[in-house]
Design a protein around this motif. Structure first.
Motif, PDB file in Angstrom:
ATOM      1  N   GLY A 610     -20.894  63.044 -58.199  1.00 20.83           N
ATOM      2  CA  GLY A 610     -19.708  63.508 -58.888  1.00 20.83           C
ATOM      3  C   GLY A 610     -19.633  65.003 -59.010  1.00 20.83           C
ATOM      4  O   GLY A 610     -20.439  65.749 -58.437  1.00 20.83           O
ATOM      5  N   ILE A 611     -18.660  65.422 -59.792  1.00 21.37           N
ATOM      6  CA  ILE A 611     -18.477  66.838 -60.119  1.00 21.37           C
ATOM      7  C   ILE A 611     -18.838  66.999 -61.585  1.00 21.37           C
ATOM      8  O   ILE A 611     -18.163  66.460 -62.464  1.00 21.37           O
ATOM      9  CB  ILE A 611     -17.030  67.280 -59.821  1.00 21.37           C
ATOM     10  N   PHE A 612     -19.941  67.697 -61.826  1.00 23.22           N
ATOM     11  CA  PHE A 612     -20.543  67.718 -63.169  1.00 23.22           C
ATOM     12  C   PHE A 612     -20.283  69.017 -63.927  1.00 23.22           C
ATOM     13  O   PHE A 612     -20.676  69.134 -65.076  1.00 23.22           O
ATOM     14  CB  PHE A 612     -22.065  67.541 -63.058  1.00 23.22           C
ATOM     15  N   SER A 743      -8.170  62.681 -49.965  1.00 25.18           N
ATOM     16  CA  SER A 743      -8.114  61.341 -50.552  1.00 25.18           C
ATOM     17  C   SER A 743      -9.367  60.989 -51.338  1.00 25.18           C
ATOM     18  O   SER A 743      -9.423  59.947 -51.997  1.00 25.18           O
ATOM     19  CB  SER A 743      -7.925  60.306 -49.435  1.00 25.18           C
ATOM     20  N   ASP A 744     -10.374  61.828 -51.280  1.00 22.75           N
ATOM     21  CA  ASP A 744     -11.640  61.526 -51.962  1.00 22.75           C
ATOM     22  C   ASP A 744     -11.439  61.519 -53.484  1.00 22.75           C
ATOM     23  O   ASP A 744     -10.616  62.279 -54.024  1.00 22.75           O
ATOM     24  CB  ASP A 744     -12.690  62.573 -51.592  1.00 22.75           C
ATOM     25  N   ALA A 745     -12.205  60.670 -54.179  1.00 20.00           N
ATOM     26  CA  ALA A 745     -12.103  60.561 -55.650  1.00 20.00           C
ATOM     27  C   ALA A 745     -12.462  61.866 -56.338  1.00 20.00           C
ATOM     28  O   ALA A 745     -12.048  62.110 -57.473  1.00 20.00           O
ATOM     29  CB  ALA A 745     -13.013  59.440 -56.140  1.00 20.00           C
ATOM     30  N   PHE A 746     -13.226  62.733 -55.657  1.00 21.88           N
ATOM     31  CA  PHE A 746     -13.626  63.993 -56.262  1.00 21.88           C
ATOM     32  C   PHE A 746     -12.676  65.144 -55.918  1.00 21.88           C
ATOM     33  O   PHE A 746     -12.910  66.275 -56.341  1.00 21.88           O
ATOM     34  CB  PHE A 746     -15.028  64.381 -55.791  1.00 21.88           C
ATOM     35  N   ASN A 754     -14.551  66.576 -65.300  1.00 23.62           N
ATOM     36  CA  ASN A 754     -15.741  66.052 -64.628  1.00 23.62           C
ATOM     37  C   ASN A 754     -15.425  64.648 -64.137  1.00 23.62           C
ATOM     38  O   ASN A 754     -14.572  63.954 -64.697  1.00 23.62           O
ATOM     39  CB  ASN A 754     -16.928  65.952 -65.592  1.00 23.62           C
ATOM     40  N   VAL A 755     -16.124  64.238 -63.077  1.00 23.92           N
ATOM     41  CA  VAL A 755     -16.010  62.857 -62.628  1.00 23.92           C
ATOM     42  C   VAL A 755     -17.401  62.381 -62.239  1.00 23.92           C
ATOM     43  O   VAL A 755     -18.187  63.123 -61.637  1.00 23.92           O
ATOM     44  CB  VAL A 755     -15.017  62.708 -61.452  1.00 23.92           C
ATOM     45  N   PHE A 756     -17.725  61.153 -62.656  1.00 24.72           N
ATOM     46  CA  PHE A 756     -19.038  60.558 -62.385  1.00 24.72           C
ATOM     47  C   PHE A 756     -18.821  59.225 -61.674  1.00 24.72           C
ATOM     48  O   PHE A 756     -18.049  58.388 -62.138  1.00 24.72           O
ATOM     49  CB  PHE A 756     -19.816  60.329 -63.682  1.00 24.72           C
ATOM     50  N   LYS A 757     -19.522  59.052 -60.574  1.00 29.34           N
ATOM     51  CA  LYS A 757     -19.442  57.814 -59.809  1.00 29.34           C
ATOM     52  C   LYS A 757     -20.826  57.167 -59.807  1.00 29.34           C
ATOM     53  O   LYS A 757     -21.812  57.797 -59.416  1.00 29.34           O
ATOM     54  CB  LYS A 757     -18.990  58.115 -58.370  1.00 29.34           C
ATOM     55  N   VAL A 758     -20.889  55.910 -60.256  1.00 29.48           N
ATOM     56  CA  VAL A 758     -22.165  55.193 -60.355  1.00 29.48           C
ATOM     57  C   VAL A 758     -22.086  53.935 -59.499  1.00 29.48           C
ATOM     58  O   VAL A 758     -21.176  53.112 -59.669  1.00 29.48           O
ATOM     59  CB  VAL A 758     -22.479  54.817 -61.815  1.00 29.48           C
ATOM     60  N   VAL A 759     -23.040  53.807 -58.567  1.00 24.41           N
ATOM     61  CA  VAL A 759     -23.153  52.601 -57.744  1.00 24.41           C
ATOM     62  C   VAL A 759     -24.448  51.886 -58.165  1.00 24.41           C
ATOM     63  O   VAL A 759     -25.505  52.510 -58.268  1.00 24.41           O
ATOM     64  CB  VAL A 759     -23.194  52.943 -56.245  1.00 24.41           C
ATOM     65  N   SER A 760     -24.342  50.586 -58.411  1.00 20.36           N
ATOM     66  CA  SER A 760     -25.510  49.817 -58.845  1.00 20.36           C
ATOM     67  C   SER A 760     -25.421  48.418 -58.271  1.00 20.36           C
ATOM     68  O   SER A 760     -24.470  48.081 -57.537  1.00 20.36           O
ATOM     69  CB  SER A 760     -25.544  49.746 -60.379  1.00 20.36           C
TER      70      SER A 760
END
Length: 808
Positions: A610-612, A743-746, A754-760
């Motif tokens: 993400g962008i922190f 088109s990217d989420a960031f 800020n944007v945080f992307k979590v993959v689990s």
């Protein structure tokens, strides 16, 4: 050395009185511990007061009873007592000193043998005095052998009281006699519990009377402080030997302590506080079994101490009902018999069972009917508690199934007394204590860092305290800047905190800060760290070791070297303290909460990106090539969006630390060196003084213009991105300037977001996205308040098992 003049004679002025109870002197180990306490805490101008060793007084009472009954066990009991004293003497002194002291003790046993041949009842007080005399002689001999010149004083040589019922002191005569006995070159060890009456006959001050002796001696010598060393490290909200979850009352108002003593608190003798009113001496209750543990202070305190509640009880009592107890005659009876409680409108008094005969004789002349009913009492004690309707209602609800005979609250405003038809049990005391004091825990907060976010946090505090129930017992007690400090044990009014700091803050050292925090008088203490200081974060280990909780916006501790970080986690867990840091990453966004929840719930996190940085988010959302990058950076600096030195943002170190914090929360043991970091500041500008860097900021323009132009050719944009990924046991982590498709989420964010992307395992095809403002004083202060409420809710359910080192 302090001194005063009495009858034109220069005498010793005791600065400190140290009184040691029987349990503190019960064994060789205990006495050695007391000697160590005296060595570390006493000067020659202090005075030590002692009880009998252990249960010696009980042994003497048993011998007295056996003598009255002509019991066959009498001789055996005497020999057992003699052996017990011999073991103490020879176990604590060198042989020659032990032989001399034991020879003196044998003289007392010879005296006892003579009394047994005549009428022992005429020598009861003298017999009971042996315990204190032996204790004082022994301790004085040990101190003289190991520590300093010392000598024992038998308090019957100076302490004159009217009788052993009222125990009222003749202060003028007693002070004159004591002044002639004290020696400014020696430490005095004085017997507690015993005295003489106006006829010169020996008498006692009643069980637990040694505490009363200590405060009397404080009044006679104008001592500044009295410390009662016992087997409990303070005064508790109930007897901790019966209620393991009772709370220590760190500070008790004088009137409340006096009422606790009157109602039978196990630590305070009923008359203990009376002499201190003459000279204003300070009273401190501490444990000889754990002398480093902060005890209880008795004095004049503000609202926090006045909110404290304690539950006490007494069995073997009588409820006496008579018309002669109405009005003035009832007042007279109340004081004559030191009644526990009563209702003078209805002619009711609660007395001790042993007083039945005396009360009957006193009432005989009135020729009125009298009724005696066996009862027990349970009381709630606290400042002005009789006028606190919510406490009274809660007390009644707690006892509704036990059919109280009466509730009394008219004679003492600091107590509510319930009269019960059956004895109070430990189970009942535990239940009532829980129901009455369950929300009485006091939490102090110290705010460190008074910059923009700190000021905003304080501005929000008054409304938070008034509207969030979890913060009902939270008190702002400290404010800390980089140079000044303000601590007020009775609380700082949140509305006036900034003004109070400006007017009353003082310079401080790190040692002074730690000393105050380590000896705070609250059930829990929370430090809210809003500083950017690495050195302040290095105090966390000491905070945790002292049971102090931390809420931190400070990133340094959470991104410290791995061994230091793990040590802090271990300390926090060991000492059951909270370490919350949601605002270390994402300001008020709940990314920390989310990762902790996934991790603790059993999910497996495989990617965080993400962008922190709110600053870098703003810069690259705004940078479109229409104006040079240096102008944009200058605008951000003047608007307070960047750090005072923009290179702190452009270096990527802040983003690197944030990614490390999140990776650790996700369960990975990473160090800062494991995360590759692209520094956006050219080497030619990195080490320059700030002013020179700003004057040459145009040198940034060409590299950024080139990166932006290349991205535009691909219909893309540039963003500073953090990425962490684990695959097949391999970890990849970096923070860098990337080219992203539009088109990217960031790519398309509101500036500063800020944007945080979590993959689990649980979030694979559709990743968990958290987005929102990642900077700003209001959202960061709000995130800190969120952590504070969360902490207080957890602490409300925290239970402290009382550990009595002298007992369990």
């Amino acid at each position: 050395m302090s001194s005063l003049v009495v009858n034109n004679k220069l005498v010793k002025h005791a600065v400190q009185i140290h009184k040691f109870g029987g349990s503190s002197l019960a064994s060789i180990e205990c006495v050695n511990r007391v000697v160590e306490i005296i060595q570390h805490n006493c000067q020659l101008h202090d005075i030590v007061v002692v009880s009998a060793n252990g249960d010696i007084t009980d042994d003497l009472i048993e011998i007295y009873q056996f003598a009255l009954q002509n019991s066959e066990q009498l001789h055996q009991s005497i020999e057992q007592l003699k052996q017990k004293q011999r073991d103490l003497v020879f176990g604590l002194l060198n042989e020659s000193n032990a032989e001399a002291l034991f020879a003196e003790l044998l003289c007392d046993f010879e005296l006892l043998a003579k009394w047994l041949q005549i009428d022992i009842s005429e020598h009861e007080a003298e017999l009971l005095a042996f315990g204190e005399c032996w204790s004082a002689r022994l301790l004085a001999a040990i101190l003289a052998e190991r520590v300093c010149p010392s000598f024992a004083i038998d308090s019957r040589e100076f302490l004159v009281i009217n009788n052993d019922v009222d125990c009222q002191v003749d202060y003028d005569v007693s002070q004159n006699h004591l002044s002639q006995l004290l020696d400014v070159q020696k430490l005095a060890v004085i017997t507690g519990y015993i005295a003489k009456n106006t006829l010169g006959l020996p008498c006692t001050l009643g069980r637990n009377g040694s505490d009363y002796s200590a405060t009397i001696i404080a009044a006679l010598t104008n001592a500044q402080n009295v410390t009662l060393w016992t087997d409990v490290d303070g005064i508790y909200s109930a007897d901790p030997r019966v209620v393991p979850l009772s709370r220590k009352l760190h500070r008790v108002p004088r009137s409340v302590a006096k009422e606790l003593g009157r109602l039978g608190n196990p630590v305070l003798h009923a008359k203990t506080l009376q002499p201190l009113e003459r000279v204003g001496s300070h009273l401190h209750v501490a444990s000889s079994f754990d002398p480093d543990m902060p005890g209880t202070e008795v004095g004049d305190f503000g609202q926090i101490a006045k909110q404290e509640l304690s539950v006490t009880y007494a069995n073997d009592l009588l409820l006496v009902q008579s018309e002669s107890f109405v009005g003035e005659s009832g007042q007279l009876a109340f004081h004559k018999f030191s009644a526990i409680s009563g209702d003078l409108d209805d002619g009711q008094l609660v007395i001790h069972l042993s007083q039945q005969k005396a009360v009957s004789e006193w009432l005989a002349s009135d020729d009125t009917e009298v009724k005696f009913t066996p009862v027990s009492v349970m009381a709630i004690v606290g400042h002005n508690v009789a006028r606190r309707g919510n406490v009274k209602a809660r007390f009644k609800r707690a006892l509704k199934h036990h059919q109280p005979i009466a509730f009394f609250n008219q004679l003492h405003s600091d107590s509510l007394v319930s009269v019960l038809p059956q004895p109070c049990t430990g189970e009942l005391l535990n239940n009532v204590h829980h129901d009455v004091t369950k929300d009485a825990r006091h939490i102090g907060i110290v705010v460190a860092g008074l910059g923009n976010i700190g000021q905003c946090f304080i501005e929000l505090l008054p409304q938070q305290l008034s509207r969030v129930s979890a913060l009902e017992n939270v008190h702002l007690v400290g404010l800390v800047s980089s140079k000044k400090i303000l601590f007020q044990s009775d609380g700082i009014e949140a509305e006036c905190a900034t003004q109070a700091f400006e007017e009353h803050a003082v310079d401080y050292s790190e040692e002074a800060l730690l000393e105050w925090l380590s000896n705070h008088p609250y059930d829990e203490l929370i430090v809210v760290d809003i500083t950017p200081s690495e050195s302040f974060s290095q105090l966390y280990s000491q905070f945790f070791a002292n049971g102090i909780h931390v809420i931190g916006a400070n990133k340094w501790a959470a991104s410290a070297p791995l061994n230091e970080y793990q040590r802090n986690l271990t300390l926090a867990e060991k000492h059951q303290v909270l370490w919350l840091g949601n605002t270390t990453v994402g300001a008020g966004l709940p990314i920390n909460h989310a990762l902790e929840d996934l991790q603790q719930s059993g999910d497996n996190i495989v990617e965080i990106s993400g962008i922190f940085s709110g600053t870098l988010s703003w810069l690259f959302e705004k940078y479109d090539g229409s104006s040079p990058f240096s102008e944009l950076m200058s605008q951000a600096l003047s608007d307070g969006i960047t750090e005072p030195d923009p290179r702190e943002d452009l270096s990527g170190r802040d983003v690197q630390r944030k990614l490390l914090i999140l990776a650790r929360l996700a369960g990975f043991e990473l160090s800062l060196e494991d995360i590759a970091c692209e520094n956006l500041v050219p080497e030619s500008l990195a080490a320059l003084p700030l002013n020179e860097f700003l004057s040459r900021a145009e040198e940034l323009n060409a590299p950024f213009k080139e990166r932006l132009a290349a991205a535009k050719k691909m219909s893309s944009c540039i963003r500073y991105v953090a990425r962490f990924k684990t695959e097949g046991g391999e970890v990849q982590a970096k923070v860098s300037l990337e080219t992203l498709p539009q088109s990217d989420a960031f790519a398309a964010l509101t500036p500063c977001d800020n944007v945080f992307k979590v993959v689990s395992n649980w979030y694979q095809e559709n990743a968990l996205i958290i987005r929102g403002p990642g900077a700003g004083r209001e959202v960061t202060a709000g995130g800190l308040h969120s952590d504070l409420v969360n902490a207080c809710r957890q602490l409300a359910n925290k239970q402290h098992q009382v550990k009595l080192k002298g007992i369990n």
